[in-house]
Write an enzyme that holds these catalytic residues in place. Sequence first.
Site, PDB file in Angstrom:
ATOM      1  N   CYS A  47       0.823  -1.222   0.000  1.00  0.00           N
ATOM      2  CA  CYS A  47       0.000   0.000   0.000  1.00  0.00           C
ATOM      3  C   CYS A  47       0.850   1.263   0.000  1.00  0.00           C
ATOM      4  O   CYS A  47       0.355   2.340  -0.318  1.00  0.00           O
ATOM      5  CB  CYS A  47      -0.947  -0.002   1.193  1.00  0.00           C
ATOM      6  SG  CYS A  47      -2.085  -1.384   1.100  1.00  0.00           S
ATOM      7  N   HIS A  93      -4.120   6.631   2.086  1.00  0.00           N
ATOM      8  CA  HIS A  93      -4.390   5.342   1.458  1.00  0.00           C
ATOM      9  C   HIS A  93      -5.790   4.882   1.863  1.00  0.00           C
ATOM     10  O   HIS A  93      -6.278   5.214   2.948  1.00  0.00           O
ATOM     11  CB  HIS A  93      -3.341   4.321   1.908  1.00  0.00           C
ATOM     12  CG  HIS A  93      -3.637   2.964   1.383  1.00  0.00           C
ATOM     13  ND1 HIS A  93      -3.743   2.709   0.044  1.00  0.00           N
ATOM     14  CD2 HIS A  93      -3.917   1.797   2.020  1.00  0.00           C
ATOM     15  CE1 HIS A  93      -4.050   1.446  -0.120  1.00  0.00           C
ATOM     16  NE2 HIS A  93      -4.162   0.868   1.063  1.00  0.00           N
ATOM     17  N   ASN A  95      -9.963  -1.288  -1.541  1.00  0.00           N
ATOM     18  CA  ASN A  95      -8.525  -1.025  -1.439  1.00  0.00           C
ATOM     19  C   ASN A  95      -7.846  -1.462  -2.734  1.00  0.00           C
ATOM     20  O   ASN A  95      -7.745  -2.659  -3.006  1.00  0.00           O
ATOM     21  CB  ASN A  95      -7.967  -1.797  -0.239  1.00  0.00           C
ATOM     22  CG  ASN A  95      -6.464  -1.623  -0.046  1.00  0.00           C
ATOM     23  OD1 ASN A  95      -5.800  -0.973  -0.848  1.00  0.00           O
ATOM     24  ND2 ASN A  95      -5.940  -2.202   1.021  1.00  0.00           N
TER      25      ASN A  95
HETATM   26  N1  ACO Z   1     -18.167 -10.414   6.883  1.00  0.00           N
HETATM   27  C1  ACO Z   1     -18.728 -10.813   8.027  1.00  0.00           C
HETATM   28  N2  ACO Z   1     -18.041 -11.125   9.125  1.00  0.00           N
HETATM   29  C2  ACO Z   1     -16.699 -11.021   9.042  1.00  0.00           C
HETATM   30  C3  ACO Z   1     -16.039 -10.610   7.883  1.00  0.00           C
HETATM   31  C4  ACO Z   1     -16.828 -10.305   6.760  1.00  0.00           C
HETATM   32  N3  ACO Z   1     -16.296  -9.888   5.597  1.00  0.00           N
HETATM   33  N4  ACO Z   1     -14.722 -10.584   8.127  1.00  0.00           N
HETATM   34  C5  ACO Z   1     -14.545 -10.981   9.393  1.00  0.00           C
HETATM   35  N5  ACO Z   1     -15.742 -11.245   9.956  1.00  0.00           N
HETATM   36  C6  ACO Z   1     -16.050 -11.715  11.301  1.00  0.00           C
HETATM   37  C7  ACO Z   1     -14.884 -12.390  11.978  1.00  0.00           C
HETATM   38  O1  ACO Z   1     -14.805 -13.742  11.615  1.00  0.00           O
HETATM   39  C8  ACO Z   1     -15.221 -12.187  13.438  1.00  0.00           C
HETATM   40  O2  ACO Z   1     -16.153 -13.148  13.795  1.00  0.00           O
HETATM   41  P1  ACO Z   1     -16.091 -13.827  15.275  1.00  0.00           P
HETATM   42  O3  ACO Z   1     -16.260 -12.676  16.232  1.00  0.00           O
HETATM   43  O4  ACO Z   1     -17.231 -14.782  15.245  1.00  0.00           O
HETATM   44  O5  ACO Z   1     -14.743 -14.461  15.359  1.00  0.00           O
HETATM   45  C9  ACO Z   1     -15.916 -10.837  13.452  1.00  0.00           C
HETATM   46  O6  ACO Z   1     -16.346 -10.588  12.099  1.00  0.00           O
HETATM   47  C10 ACO Z   1     -15.017  -9.705  13.880  1.00  0.00           C
HETATM   48  O7  ACO Z   1     -13.792  -9.836  13.170  1.00  0.00           O
HETATM   49  P2  ACO Z   1     -12.643  -8.829  13.346  1.00  0.00           P
HETATM   50  O8  ACO Z   1     -11.463  -9.258  12.524  1.00  0.00           O
HETATM   51  O9  ACO Z   1     -12.438  -8.580  14.806  1.00  0.00           O
HETATM   52  O10 ACO Z   1     -13.309  -7.539  12.680  1.00  0.00           O
HETATM   53  P3  ACO Z   1     -12.759  -6.087  12.655  1.00  0.00           P
HETATM   54  O11 ACO Z   1     -13.732  -5.196  13.271  1.00  0.00           O
HETATM   55  O12 ACO Z   1     -11.327  -6.042  13.080  1.00  0.00           O
HETATM   56  O13 ACO Z   1     -12.792  -5.770  11.083  1.00  0.00           O
HETATM   57  C11 ACO Z   1     -11.366  -5.638   9.182  1.00  0.00           C
HETATM   58  C12 ACO Z   1     -12.086  -6.551  10.155  1.00  0.00           C
HETATM   59  C13 ACO Z   1     -12.378  -4.804   8.442  1.00  0.00           C
HETATM   60  C14 ACO Z   1     -10.633  -6.511   8.185  1.00  0.00           C
HETATM   61  C15 ACO Z   1     -10.387  -4.702   9.932  1.00  0.00           C
HETATM   62  O14 ACO Z   1      -9.658  -5.438  10.857  1.00  0.00           O
HETATM   63  C16 ACO Z   1      -9.425  -3.943   9.035  1.00  0.00           C
HETATM   64  O15 ACO Z   1      -9.820  -3.150   8.222  1.00  0.00           O
HETATM   65  N6  ACO Z   1      -8.126  -4.119   9.235  1.00  0.00           N
HETATM   66  C17 ACO Z   1      -7.106  -3.344   8.513  1.00  0.00           C
HETATM   67  C18 ACO Z   1      -7.022  -3.629   7.039  1.00  0.00           C
HETATM   68  C19 ACO Z   1      -5.855  -2.866   6.463  1.00  0.00           C
HETATM   69  O16 ACO Z   1      -5.614  -1.721   6.777  1.00  0.00           O
HETATM   70  N7  ACO Z   1      -5.053  -3.474   5.617  1.00  0.00           N
HETATM   71  C20 ACO Z   1      -3.798  -2.793   5.238  1.00  0.00           C
HETATM   72  C21 ACO Z   1      -3.726  -2.398   3.898  1.00  0.00           C
HETATM   73  S1  ACO Z   1      -3.800  -3.692   2.761  1.00  0.00           S
HETATM   74  C22 ACO Z   1      -2.195  -3.932   2.146  1.00  0.00           C
HETATM   75  O17 ACO Z   1      -1.214  -3.403   2.553  1.00  0.00           O
HETATM   76  C23 ACO Z   1      -2.097  -4.922   1.105  1.00  0.00           C
END
Ligand code: ACO
Length: 331
Positions: free
Chosen positions: A113, A258, A288
């Site tokens: 990113c 980003h 993204n």
């Molecule tokens: N739909 C429904 N439920 C989901 C999904 C989905 N797409 N994804 C995860 N869940 C579930 C999980 O399994 C979990 O269920 P559980 O509680 O039964 O175990 C629950 O939702 C909560 O999961 P978390 O991972 O705690 O959710 P969070 O609120 O952290 O959101 C997310 C997840 C959106 C991915 C977030 O963590 C995020 O955006 N992280 C950063 C992403 C990022 O910045 N990436 C960097 C850039 S990319 C690069 O460099 C290539």
Amino acid sequence: MRNSKIIGMGFYIPPKVVTNRDLAKLMDTSDEWIRERTGIVERHYADEGNGPASLAKIAVERALADAQLETKDLDLMIFATLSPDYTFPGSGCVLQSLMEFPHIAAIDIRAQCSGFIYSLAIADQFIKTGMYNRVLVVGAEVHSTGIEFATRGRDVTVLFGDGAGAVILGPSEDPRVGILSHHLHADGRHYNKLWVECPGCVYTPRLTQEMVTSGRWYPKMDGKFIFRHAVEGMSRVIMEALQANNYTLADLDLLVPHQANLRINQMVAKMLSIPEDKVFNNIMKYGNTTAATIPICLCEAREEGKLKPGQLVCLASFGSGLTWASSLIRW
Ligand code: ACO
């Protein structure tokens, strides 16, 4: 030393739209969950047979037209991507097979990113030293061929979209206008907090049936870890850019962060007390697009009249590596 500035920009988003509801038919997720946690409404996927180089071709043609230049005028190409067309050679060389280029060097950059800002910083150095006059910087990604369309991969799959952006850098006649600084960082200790492990050159053989069936060739992410570090890293690197140039947050006209998660950008803006109208976001439409994100944002910000000459603009990124970076520009 002379300053460099962006003299042309273009972007390309493939036409195929994939909504949250489309994804919900393939995995256990919902439009509400994706919107609430990420702000994403839809993303675009490339048509079959198109890698990042073919998306980039259209973005580059548009950037060249914007700069009123032709490929023969370019001195160097830097291509940022985490989803290269092939393991090797780099996508820069693949792009050269799709367009008429002079025999300029094609450098691929792998900083995920932060790939666009890293590439912009490299291009800037070549202009500053006087070695080159026109440098093409491309960011392009095709994620859709490498994400898992099943509940197992839903955390990552809902985030990514395909797209391409390109800018052309040239010398600035006015020393007060152009790129003021870059701040580039990485912390490789956490390389496997967001990664695609396989196929890997550390394995013999690099690719096995087990890797395919276990899903180790799909991206894996510790979402909460990345989220927390993204908010901290981007906030710090924005302040670093401003302080290095003796500016304060009040001087900032536009932040182009980003687009990994709208909630990350909202938290950064809140932590730094940057008003929402000074932050450009388009993740709702594209998800993204990684190295392509910032040039796409710059093009759209200009189209929407939010990016104007004279403004102080900060680009900021955070991603896999971990890598994070900022550029400060007097537009
Ligand atoms: N739909 C429904 N439920 C989901 C999904 C989905 N797409 N994804 C995860 N869940 C579930 C999980 O399994 C979990 O269920 P559980 O509680 O039964 O175990 C629950 O939702 C909560 O999961 P978390 O991972 O705690 O959710 P969070 O609120 O952290 O959101 C997310 C997840 C959106 C991915 C977030 O963590 C995020 O955006 N992280 C950063 C992403 C990022 O910045 N990436 C960097 C850039 S990319 C690069 O460099 C290539």
